[in-house]
Design an enzyme around this catalytic site. Sequence first.
Site, PDB file in Angstrom:
ATOM      1  N   ASP A   1     101.617 -12.595 -90.769  1.00 51.11           N
ATOM      2  CA  ASP A   1      99.755 -12.840 -90.015  1.00 51.11           C
ATOM      3  C   ASP A   1      99.153 -11.695 -89.671  1.00 51.11           C
ATOM      4  O   ASP A   1     100.455 -11.024 -88.870  1.00 51.11           O
ATOM      5  CB  ASP A   1     100.287 -14.343 -89.064  1.00 51.11           C
ATOM      6  N   THR A   2      97.936 -11.809 -89.306  1.00 54.86           N
ATOM      7  CA  THR A   2      97.497 -10.652 -89.177  1.00 54.86           C
ATOM      8  C   THR A   2      96.199 -11.103 -87.783  1.00 54.86           C
ATOM      9  O   THR A   2      95.421 -12.059 -87.838  1.00 54.86           O
ATOM     10  CB  THR A   2      96.226  -9.918 -90.034  1.00 54.86           C
TER      11      THR A   2
END
Length: 189
Positions: free
Chosen positions: A73-74
Amino acid sequence: MDIGKKIILASNSPRRKQLLQEMGFTFEVRTKPTEEVYPKDLEAAKVAEYLAVLKASPFKNELEEIELVVTSDTTVIVEDEILGKPKDAEEAFEMIQKLSGKSHDVTTGVCLMSKDKEVSFSDSTTVTFRSLSEDEIKYYIENYKPYDKAGAYGIQEWIGLTGITEIKGSYFTVMGLPTVKLYEALKSF
């Protein structure tokens, strides 16, 4: 590159697929819908790793002995505010305007999970944009439709080529996978 496990990339991101492929790994893509929610009191820099672990959890009880799931996840963080994926052009415009002329942090969290082991980590990169005009922001949104990207931009696209003046850290972390850290983690898993 063989690590002795069958790698499952739990992401529909074309950028993550490309990076993992270019790293020399063979993998299959398998995703499960996960509501991306996190405790409101969680420190902004820890949210990406928390969400990566959350995305891996639905796989926990169904992994075969030889399988290893990779989730990621960013998050884009500007002045302690997390910018997610924009819902529409108006929200994308607001997000990019917040980034214009400033530095922000991009943190990518990763979770590696097998039947009996879990490792998670994150990496952060500081990105600086020059001041962008309203016309430039509108041009980017109209032509690149960045609705699937945290912070409403892709570093590898037009806005990155023309608007980013400096990055401190890994370019690939901003793209969605901290490749060096991931490579080391996969080798030692």
